[in-house]
Scaffold this active site. Structure first.
Site, PDB file in Angstrom:
ATOM      1  N   GLY A   1       0.745  -1.226   0.001  1.00  0.00           N
ATOM      2  CA  GLY A   1      -0.083  -0.032  -0.027  1.00  0.00           C
ATOM      3  C   GLY A   1       0.927   1.248  -0.041  1.00  0.00           C
ATOM      4  CG  HIS A   2       3.441   2.472   3.060  1.00  0.00           C
ATOM      5  ND1 HIS A   2       3.708   3.163   3.862  1.00  0.00           N
ATOM      6  CD2 HIS A   2       2.388   1.800   3.738  1.00  0.00           C
ATOM      7  CE1 HIS A   2       3.052   3.174   5.032  1.00  0.00           C
ATOM      8  NE2 HIS A   2       2.077   2.247   4.880  1.00  0.00           N
TER       9      HIS A   2
ATOM     10  CG  ASP B   1       6.331   5.444   3.911  1.00  0.00           C
ATOM     11  OD1 ASP B   1       5.630   5.205   2.956  1.00  0.00           O
ATOM     12  OD2 ASP B   1       5.879   5.509   5.044  1.00  0.00           O
TER      13      ASP B   1
ATOM     14  CD  GLN C   1     -10.507  -1.552  -5.697  1.00  0.00           C
ATOM     15  OE1 GLN C   1     -10.674  -2.602  -5.284  1.00  0.00           O
ATOM     16  NE2 GLN C   1      -9.985  -0.543  -5.230  1.00  0.00           N
TER      17      GLN C   1
ATOM     18  CG  HIS D   1     -11.320  -1.840   2.820  1.00  0.00           C
ATOM     19  ND1 HIS D   1     -11.161  -1.628   1.606  1.00  0.00           N
ATOM     20  CD2 HIS D   1      -9.986  -1.738   3.271  1.00  0.00           C
ATOM     21  CE1 HIS D   1      -9.891  -1.446   1.060  1.00  0.00           C
ATOM     22  NE2 HIS D   1      -9.029  -1.405   2.259  1.00  0.00           N
TER      23      HIS D   1
ATOM     24  CD1 TRP E   1      -5.513   8.144   0.414  1.00  0.00           C
ATOM     25  CD2 TRP E   1      -7.550   8.633   0.924  1.00  0.00           C
ATOM     26  NE1 TRP E   1      -5.980   9.522  -0.095  1.00  0.00           N
ATOM     27  CE2 TRP E   1      -7.331   9.731   0.243  1.00  0.00           C
ATOM     28  CE3 TRP E   1      -9.078   8.593   1.345  1.00  0.00           C
ATOM     29  CZ2 TRP E   1      -7.888  10.713  -0.276  1.00  0.00           C
ATOM     30  CZ3 TRP E   1      -9.863   9.563   0.860  1.00  0.00           C
ATOM     31  CH2 TRP E   1      -9.271  10.796   0.324  1.00  0.00           C
TER      32      TRP E   1
ATOM     33  CD  GLN F   1      -9.408   0.001   6.719  1.00  0.00           C
ATOM     34  OE1 GLN F   1     -10.287  -0.834   6.985  1.00  0.00           O
ATOM     35  NE2 GLN F   1      -8.316  -0.689   5.968  1.00  0.00           N
TER      36      GLN F   1
END
Ligand SMILES: *[C@@H]1O[C@H](CO)[C@@H](O)[C@H](O)[C@H]1NC(C)=O
Ligand SMILES: *[C@@H]1O[C@H](CO)[C@@H](O)[C@H](O)[C@H]1NC(C)=O
Ligand SMILES: *[C@@H]1O[C@H](CO)[C@@H](O)[C@H](O)[C@H]1NC(C)=O
Length: 482
Positions: A19-20, A120, A356, A371, A374, A396
């Site tokens: 996700g990062h 990050d 998706q 869910h 982001w 979330q």
């Protein structure tokens, strides 16, 4: 001064978690497409996940690797990818290993001499590393301003220390606009650990501190979505920040054709065939992200809820195959008896990976049950869809509040265990052809989608923020006499 000398060199260092990594690679592409020299730093096992794609679409972006000291931190030697589901002990070890990267990272800075580091937010020590070389460190905060403000305000005021139980609601102090209530069980573990004694809690104290000492933050959001919270973050909380989202749109028209081709699978084709046969805005897309791990009874309630809503749907189930006794793939005991036969032609269940972005952008899709991660949320907003919000973990719940209470494009599903009636009700409200509520959500969602797509075009706010950031970095560089 010649062209080459003017070229700003930025070192991009994503945290090793899917996700990062994905949005930071997109950000690297954005900087490269705006004429910067870009080097991405990662670990040997993470590099292959994107270096082939970069070689094809952005060959100018260099990839450097640092050995990840997994074993030294007590992790399995091949553990180079962070995942909250690995448990608190492994999470701690992962952060220990990540901190050990400091000295090799500084060696790399000495070798490559970039003009700027974009790291990050999970790497707080990079602010000090960059300072040793007299260069600015930018923080990549792949989220929105609203969530960042909630994290920062709860860190400063600690309102959750004054409530009786995990589910007691309290107002978030210092927030402009309508009051927003949270409870402890809606806070990310990170925010709860702040101020505590755990190693991870201390890491995130340093994260907050490093953020305030850094050059500024990059947010993957759109200024117009949340100007009030962008201004709070910058003016009241005193942070410099640039919103450059949705960064995933950097793939459109540049190299997405190629990667779309690569990703085509039987799923994609059967999925498109299904959607192509449906009326515009008639299908509900249901997906809870990579980490949501619902129990069998909960999955049954979702199935029954979708069935009784009477709506057509595409449902992505990332169900672990090692559950339900004995392991192996095709165990469907989590579905109500005869469900798939009854739903033939009406509902499509995708097990595992789903294309998706392609589904969300399809005209047949009219709503998204999410869910609220982001990444997914932003894809849903960009596609102009109203949403049913069902947060599970991390920030979330903050994103849910942004969708339901601030942007007005979400209907919340409430509770730890959600019955089929509540699922059917929320889906029905979102997809209703008649009535003010659904019409208003659709109108707002459509408008936000247009704003998001416009933001990254020349003249848009995100495009402008990238220009502003590059301009400032160059001015500072000249001031430092380079
Ligand atoms: C978001 O998540 C989806 C599904 O995991 C993934 O396919 C997509 O590439 C991600 N996008 C970004 C921008 O992280
Ligand atoms: C998912 O849930 C099952 C029980 O419902 C549990 O045994 C398993 O460890 C969970 N997996 C993750 C990754 O959280
Ligand atoms: C980012 O864009 C918004 C909207 O155009 C603007 O108000 C803001 O000043 C920009 N931020 C920076 C740091 O340039």
């Amino acid at each position: 001064m010649d062209e080459e000398e003017e070229k700003l060199h930025i070192l991009v260092f994503p945290f090793m978690a899917q996700g990062h990594v994905i949005p930071m690679i997109d950000t690297a592409k954005i900087f490269a497409s705006r004429g910067l020299k870009v080097t991405v730093v990662t670990t040997p096992l993470n590099a292959p996940l994107f270096s082939k794609n970069l070689r094809r679409s952005f060959p100018s972006i260099a990839v450097e690797t640092l050995e990840f000291p997994a074993a030294a931190a007590g992790l399995p030697p091949d553990c180079e990818n962070f995942d909250v589901s690995m448990g608190f002990d492994a999470v701690t070890k992962f952060f220990v290993a990540a901190e050990m990267l400091q000295s090799p990272f500084e060696n790399l800075l000495a070798e490559t001499r970039p003009d700027c580091v974009l790291a990050d937010w999970f790497f707080p020590w990079t602010t000090d590393s960059a300072a040793k070389f007299g260069i600015p460190r930018l923080v990549f905060r792949g989220t929105n301003f609203f969530a960042s403000c909630l994290s920062e305000l709860t860190r400063i005021h600690q309102p959750h220390k004054r409530v009786g139980s995990e589910s007691d609601p309290f107002p978030v102090p210092g927030l402009p606009g309508p009051p927003v209530f949270l409870s402890i069980d809606q806070m990310p573990v990170i925010d709860r650990l702040l101020g505590g004694e755990t190693f991870v809690g201390k890491v995130f104290e340093r994260v907050a501190e490093a953020e305030s000492k850094s050059y500024g933050t990059i947010h993957n959001t759109i200024y117009e979505f949340e100007p009030r919270y962008a201004d709070l973050y910058m003016k009241e909380l005193g942070r410099r920040a640039w919103s450059i989202g949705p960064v995933s749109l950097c793939n459109v028209g540049i190299e997405d054709r190629a990667s779309r081709g690569k990703e085509s699978s039987i799923d994609e084709h059967s999925c498109l065939r299904f959607l192509n046969s449906k009326k515009p805005r008639s299908v509900v897309y249901v997906c809870f992200g990579t980490l949501a791990n619902f129990s069998d009874p909960q999955l049954k309630e979702i199935a029954a809820g979708l069935e009784s809503s009477g709506r057509e749907f595409v449902w992505v189930v990332r169900r672990e195959t090692n559950r339900g006794g004995g392991g192996g793939g095709g165990d469907d005991s989590w579905l109500p008896a005869g469900f798939e036969e009854r739903m033939e032609g009406k509902g499509l269940i995708i097990r595992g990976w789903a294309p998706q972005a392609l589904i969300l952008d399809h005209v047949a899709v009219g709503g998204f049950v999410t869910h609220c991660g982001w990444n997914s949320t932003l894809e849903g907003i960009t596609a102009g869809l109203p949403m049913v919000t069902w947060p599970v973990t991390a920030e979330q719940f903050y994103n849910e509040k942004l969708l339901t209470e601030i942007l007005g494009i979400g209907i919340a599903v409430v509770g730890v265990k959600v019955g089929s009636g509540a699922v059917a009700d929320a889906v029905g409200r979102m997809m209703a052809e008649e009535g003010e509520e659904a019409a208003e959500m659709r109108r707002k969602a459509g408008e936000l989608g247009r704003i998001a797509r416009r933001a990254v075009e020349e003249g848009g706010s995100s495009y402008g923020n990238v220009s502003a950031l590059i301009g400032e970095l160059k001015r500072d560089l000249r001031r430092r006499g380079k």
